[in-house]
Design a protein around this motif. Structure first.
Motif, mmCIF file in Angstrom:
data_model
loop_
_atom_site.group_PDB
_atom_site.id
_atom_site.type_symbol
_atom_site.label_atom_id
_atom_site.label_comp_id
_atom_site.label_asym_id
_atom_site.label_seq_id
_atom_site.Cartn_x
_atom_site.Cartn_y
_atom_site.Cartn_z
ATOM 1 N N ASN A 47 86.021 -71.163 -50.733
ATOM 2 C CA ASN A 47 85.196 -71.844 -49.734
ATOM 3 C C ASN A 47 83.800 -72.184 -50.253
ATOM 4 O OD1 ASN A 47 87.215 -71.668 -47.827
ATOM 5 N ND2 ASN A 47 86.570 -69.644 -47.171
ATOM 6 N N SER A 48 83.546 -71.973 -51.513
ATOM 7 C CA SER A 48 82.195 -72.170 -52.023
ATOM 8 C C SER A 48 81.790 -73.648 -52.057
ATOM 9 C CB SER A 48 82.040 -71.536 -53.399
ATOM 10 O OG SER A 48 82.954 -72.088 -54.297
ATOM 11 N N VAL A 49 82.726 -74.556 -52.264
ATOM 12 C CA VAL A 49 82.379 -75.988 -52.258
ATOM 13 C C VAL A 49 81.979 -76.404 -50.851
ATOM 14 C CG1 VAL A 49 83.247 -78.312 -52.638
ATOM 15 C CG2 VAL A 49 83.810 -76.519 -54.253
ATOM 16 N N GLU A 50 82.732 -75.953 -49.843
ATOM 17 C CA GLU A 50 82.361 -76.256 -48.462
ATOM 18 C C GLU A 50 80.987 -75.681 -48.131
ATOM 19 O OE1 GLU A 50 85.324 -74.896 -45.776
ATOM 20 O OE2 GLU A 50 86.882 -76.149 -46.651
ATOM 21 N N PHE A 65 77.071 -83.034 -38.758
ATOM 22 C CA PHE A 65 78.030 -83.107 -39.863
ATOM 23 C C PHE A 65 78.545 -81.715 -40.221
ATOM 24 C CE2 PHE A 65 78.801 -82.813 -44.444
ATOM 25 C CZ PHE A 65 79.830 -83.739 -44.575
ATOM 26 N N VAL A 66 77.655 -80.743 -40.290
ATOM 27 C CA VAL A 66 78.058 -79.372 -40.619
ATOM 28 C C VAL A 66 78.946 -78.800 -39.525
ATOM 29 C CG1 VAL A 66 77.212 -77.033 -41.051
ATOM 30 C CG2 VAL A 66 76.028 -78.993 -42.046
ATOM 31 N N GLN A 67 78.609 -79.058 -38.270
ATOM 32 C CA GLN A 67 79.431 -78.566 -37.159
ATOM 33 C C GLN A 67 80.838 -79.146 -37.206
ATOM 34 O OE1 GLN A 67 76.930 -79.803 -33.910
ATOM 35 N NE2 GLN A 67 76.014 -77.770 -33.685
ATOM 36 N N VAL A 68 80.944 -80.435 -37.430
ATOM 37 C CA VAL A 68 82.262 -81.087 -37.482
ATOM 38 C C VAL A 68 83.056 -80.614 -38.693
ATOM 39 C CG1 VAL A 68 83.397 -83.324 -37.725
ATOM 40 C CG2 VAL A 68 81.494 -83.071 -36.157
ATOM 41 N N THR A 69 82.391 -80.389 -39.810
ATOM 42 C CA THR A 69 83.065 -79.887 -41.001
ATOM 43 C C THR A 69 83.620 -78.489 -40.769
ATOM 44 O OG1 THR A 69 81.601 -81.192 -42.402
ATOM 45 C CG2 THR A 69 82.768 -79.385 -43.453
ATOM 46 N N LEU A 70 82.832 -77.621 -40.153
ATOM 47 C CA LEU A 70 83.311 -76.273 -39.842
ATOM 48 C C LEU A 70 84.467 -76.305 -38.851
ATOM 49 C CD1 LEU A 70 79.939 -74.343 -39.609
ATOM 50 C CD2 LEU A 70 81.663 -74.170 -41.394
ATOM 51 N N LEU A 71 84.365 -77.161 -37.850
ATOM 52 C CA LEU A 71 85.456 -77.298 -36.888
ATOM 53 C C LEU A 71 86.728 -77.780 -37.575
ATOM 54 C CD1 LEU A 71 86.469 -77.284 -33.962
ATOM 55 C CD2 LEU A 71 85.671 -79.651 -33.796
ATOM 56 N N GLY A 72 86.604 -78.715 -38.498
ATOM 57 C CA GLY A 72 87.761 -79.198 -39.241
ATOM 58 C C GLY A 72 88.393 -78.105 -40.078
ATOM 59 N N SER A 73 87.585 -77.277 -40.697
ATOM 60 C CA SER A 73 88.116 -76.169 -41.494
ATOM 61 C C SER A 73 88.871 -75.171 -40.623
ATOM 62 C CB SER A 73 86.990 -75.445 -42.222
ATOM 63 O OG SER A 73 86.418 -76.280 -43.176
ATOM 64 N N VAL A 74 88.309 -74.862 -39.470
ATOM 65 C CA VAL A 74 88.958 -73.917 -38.564
ATOM 66 C C VAL A 74 90.273 -74.492 -38.042
ATOM 67 C CG1 VAL A 74 88.744 -72.791 -36.309
ATOM 68 C CG2 VAL A 74 86.850 -72.732 -37.919
ATOM 69 N N LEU A 75 90.254 -75.744 -37.635
ATOM 70 C CA LEU A 75 91.486 -76.368 -37.140
ATOM 71 C C LEU A 75 92.539 -76.470 -38.230
ATOM 72 C CD1 LEU A 75 90.113 -79.192 -34.830
ATOM 73 C CD2 LEU A 75 91.199 -77.044 -34.162
ATOM 74 N N PHE A 76 92.114 -76.786 -39.434
ATOM 75 C CA PHE A 76 93.055 -76.866 -40.546
ATOM 76 C C PHE A 76 93.714 -75.519 -40.794
ATOM 77 C CE2 PHE A 76 94.102 -76.566 -45.062
ATOM 78 C CZ PHE A 76 94.918 -77.683 -45.198
#
Length: 91
Positions: A47-50, A65-76
């Motif tokens: 997860n270091s790149v994220e 952008f950070v919120q949406v990225t974290l949400l995408g990671s959790v959903l994935f």
């Protein structure tokens, strides 16, 4: 000034190379550390790149952008990966 598409492609390739290098380093460290600590090292470095992208985005005040990225990671992690596993096991 370079065209936007060229900048995007160069940055995307750089992130792919960075991700590959970190994955290779994590696997080498994991093989030296044993099963328990190796798994921890792999999970941490994967997860270091994220994390790097999130820190850079926060420095530029791109909170959404950070919120949406974290949400995408959790959903994935919580929906796509188990779903594919269930489908693969059913076949």
């Amino acid at each position: 000034d370079a065209p936007t598409l060229v900048v995007f492609v160069v940055n995307a390739v750089a992130l792919l190379v960075l991700s590959e290098q970190l994955a290779a380093a994590a696997l080498r460290l994991a093989s030296l550390a044993g099963d328990t600590y190796g798994g921890l090292v792999t999970a941490t470095l994967s997860n270091s790149v994220e994390f790097l992208i999130a820190v850079l985005a926060l420095r530029k005040q791109m909170l959404r952008f950070v919120q949406v990225t974290l949400l995408g990671s959790v959903l994935f992690g919580s929906l796509l990966v188990p779903g594919v596993s269930f489908i693969a096991r059913g076949i």
